[in-house]
Design a protein around this motif. Structure first.
Motif, PDB file in Angstrom:
ATOM      1  N   VAL A  62     -33.244 -22.396 -44.214  1.00  0.00           N
ATOM      2  CA  VAL A  62     -32.373 -21.695 -43.264  1.00  0.00           C
ATOM      3  C   VAL A  62     -31.053 -22.429 -43.123  1.00  0.00           C
ATOM      4  CG1 VAL A  62     -32.194 -20.740 -40.937  1.00  0.00           C
ATOM      5  CG2 VAL A  62     -34.441 -21.180 -41.902  1.00  0.00           C
TER       6      VAL A  62
ATOM      7  N   GLN B 131     -27.980  -4.709 -29.201  1.00  0.00           N
ATOM      8  CA  GLN B 131     -28.631  -5.353 -30.356  1.00  0.00           C
ATOM      9  C   GLN B 131     -29.786  -6.252 -29.889  1.00  0.00           C
ATOM     10  OE1 GLN B 131     -25.718  -7.554 -32.611  1.00  0.00           O
ATOM     11  NE2 GLN B 131     -27.206  -8.139 -34.173  1.00  0.00           N
TER      12      GLN B 131
ATOM     13  N   MET C  30     -33.770  -5.952 -30.694  1.00  0.00           N
ATOM     14  CA  MET C  30     -34.522  -7.102 -31.201  1.00  0.00           C
ATOM     15  C   MET C  30     -35.744  -7.377 -30.325  1.00  0.00           C
ATOM     16  SD  MET C  30     -33.452  -8.693 -33.823  1.00  0.00           S
ATOM     17  CE  MET C  30     -32.149  -8.178 -34.914  1.00  0.00           C
TER      18      MET C  30
ATOM     19  N   MET D 274     -29.921 -15.410 -32.091  1.00  0.00           N
ATOM     20  CA  MET D 274     -30.116 -14.768 -33.387  1.00  0.00           C
ATOM     21  C   MET D 274     -30.644 -15.681 -34.502  1.00  0.00           C
ATOM     22  SD  MET D 274     -29.761 -11.838 -32.420  1.00  0.00           S
ATOM     23  CE  MET D 274     -29.952 -10.934 -33.930  1.00  0.00           C
ATOM     24  N   PRO D 275     -30.200 -16.954 -34.596  1.00  0.00           N
ATOM     25  CA  PRO D 275     -30.781 -17.796 -35.653  1.00  0.00           C
ATOM     26  C   PRO D 275     -32.315 -17.907 -35.536  1.00  0.00           C
ATOM     27  CG  PRO D 275     -28.797 -18.818 -34.802  1.00  0.00           C
ATOM     28  CD  PRO D 275     -29.103 -17.654 -33.892  1.00  0.00           C
TER      29      PRO D 275
ATOM     30  N   ALA E 248     -28.063 -17.723 -41.910  1.00  0.00           N
ATOM     31  CA  ALA E 248     -27.841 -17.356 -40.506  1.00  0.00           C
ATOM     32  C   ALA E 248     -26.549 -17.986 -39.996  1.00  0.00           C
ATOM     33  CB  ALA E 248     -29.035 -17.770 -39.659  1.00  0.00           C
TER      34      ALA E 248
ATOM     35  N   LEU F 228     -23.978 -16.974 -36.748  1.00  0.00           N
ATOM     36  CA  LEU F 228     -24.719 -16.314 -35.663  1.00  0.00           C
ATOM     37  C   LEU F 228     -24.910 -17.270 -34.501  1.00  0.00           C
ATOM     38  CD1 LEU F 228     -27.512 -14.574 -37.762  1.00  0.00           C
ATOM     39  CD2 LEU F 228     -25.379 -13.574 -36.931  1.00  0.00           C
TER      40      LEU F 228
ATOM     41  N   LYS G  63     -38.318 -13.763 -38.236  1.00  0.00           N
ATOM     42  CA  LYS G  63     -38.545 -12.595 -39.090  1.00  0.00           C
ATOM     43  C   LYS G  63     -38.731 -13.018 -40.552  1.00  0.00           C
ATOM     44  CE  LYS G  63     -36.596  -8.806 -36.565  1.00  0.00           C
ATOM     45  NZ  LYS G  63     -35.615  -7.720 -36.590  1.00  0.00           N
ATOM     46  N   ALA G  64     -37.937 -14.017 -40.963  1.00  0.00           N
ATOM     47  CA  ALA G  64     -38.017 -14.476 -42.356  1.00  0.00           C
ATOM     48  C   ALA G  64     -39.357 -15.154 -42.621  1.00  0.00           C
ATOM     49  CB  ALA G  64     -36.859 -15.431 -42.651  1.00  0.00           C
TER      50      ALA G  64
ATOM     51  N   LEU H 291     -32.511 -18.156 -46.111  1.00  0.00           N
ATOM     52  CA  LEU H 291     -31.963 -17.327 -45.031  1.00  0.00           C
ATOM     53  C   LEU H 291     -30.584 -17.838 -44.653  1.00  0.00           C
ATOM     54  CD1 LEU H 291     -32.181 -15.219 -42.686  1.00  0.00           C
ATOM     55  CD2 LEU H 291     -33.235 -17.035 -41.334  1.00  0.00           C
TER      56      LEU H 291
ATOM     57  N   LYS I 280     -33.899 -14.405 -36.474  1.00  0.00           N
ATOM     58  CA  LYS I 280     -33.861 -14.193 -37.937  1.00  0.00           C
ATOM     59  C   LYS I 280     -34.841 -15.126 -38.649  1.00  0.00           C
ATOM     60  CE  LYS I 280     -30.000 -11.505 -38.231  1.00  0.00           C
ATOM     61  NZ  LYS I 280     -29.962 -10.174 -38.825  1.00  0.00           N
ATOM     62  N   THR I 281     -34.936 -16.372 -38.163  1.00  0.00           N
ATOM     63  CA  THR I 281     -35.857 -17.332 -38.777  1.00  0.00           C
ATOM     64  C   THR I 281     -37.296 -16.861 -38.610  1.00  0.00           C
ATOM     65  OG1 THR I 281     -34.328 -19.149 -38.337  1.00  0.00           O
ATOM     66  CG2 THR I 281     -36.605 -19.764 -38.759  1.00  0.00           C
TER      67      THR I 281
END
Lengths: 75, 131
Positions: free
Chosen positions: A36, B77, B81, A16-17, A9, A12, A23-24, A7, A20-21
């Motif tokens: 990551v 955003q 989320m 967000m990190p 990231a 960001l 979700k991954a 991933l 995203k982590t």
């Protein structure tokens, strides 16, 4: 270290990190490893805290030229 | 240990929005069940048009550059989320009545409720936060 998923990231900022982590790691099976890469300094404390909350293990962490890389094994 | 995080959003500025949605998304991403009760000016944060025009505190306008430089996500955003991660949005019925607002004025996927709706959720939540 080998990982099942990478991933990126970088660039960001919080939160967000972590988002995203999360979700991954949802796409991986238990025991698989997520790599990551982040540049957000807050992630140095946040990713381990997030991993602890979910029971995931940080296998390795390294920092090079402002890029922090975590290897996280899914619980 | 509680697995719930309860948040009251009662202010309607841009800084308030970041405090609310950063904590909410971070908590939801950490496997917490999260609900936000939007009341008074806090309703701005989920208003269809208002959420795109949240004001900076007076005298803090120069931070706009810092937001861009730090690559901070837009509020829209973060809202997306948060909803994707299952954060529950509860709009305060009483404030909506006072302000003449209906569910049509807000983003999709919100619930409308009163103080008791929030209190029932928050009774075993830790932490409970107010912004």
């Amino acid at each position: 270290m080998k990982s099942n998923l990478h991933l990126d990231a970088k660039g960001l900022s919080c939160p967000m990190p972590i988002v995203k982590t999360k979700k991954a790691i949802d796409t991986l099976a238990s025991g698989e490893i997520l790599e990551v890469q982040v540049t957000d300094k807050g992630s140095l404390a946040d990713i381990p805290a997030w991993a602890k909350a979910g029971g995931h293990a940080i296998l390795d962490k390294c920092e090079e030229a402002g890029v922090i890389t975590f290897f996280i094994q899914k619980a | 240990m509680s697995n719930k995080v309860a948040i009251i959003a009662s202010n309607g500025g841009l800084f308030d929005a970041y405090k609310v949605f950063n904590i909410a998304t971070a908590a939801a991403a950490s496997e917490k069940e999260v609900a936000i009760f939007f009341t008074f000016e806090g309703l701005n944060l989920i208003h269809k048009q208002g959420m795109y025009a949240l004001p900076m505190p007076a005298g803090a306008e120069h931070y706009a550059e810092g937001f861009a430089k730090a690559n901070v996500p837009a509020i829209s955003q973060l809202v997306e989320m948060a909803q994707e991660l299952g954060v529950k949005f509860i709009a305060c019925q009483m404030t909506m009545d006072v302000m003449g607002l209906t569910t049509e004025d807000f983003i999709d996927g919100i619930e409308v409720g009163g103080a008791v709706t929030f209190l029932e959720f928050a009774k075993d939540a830790a932490p409970s936060l107010t912004f």
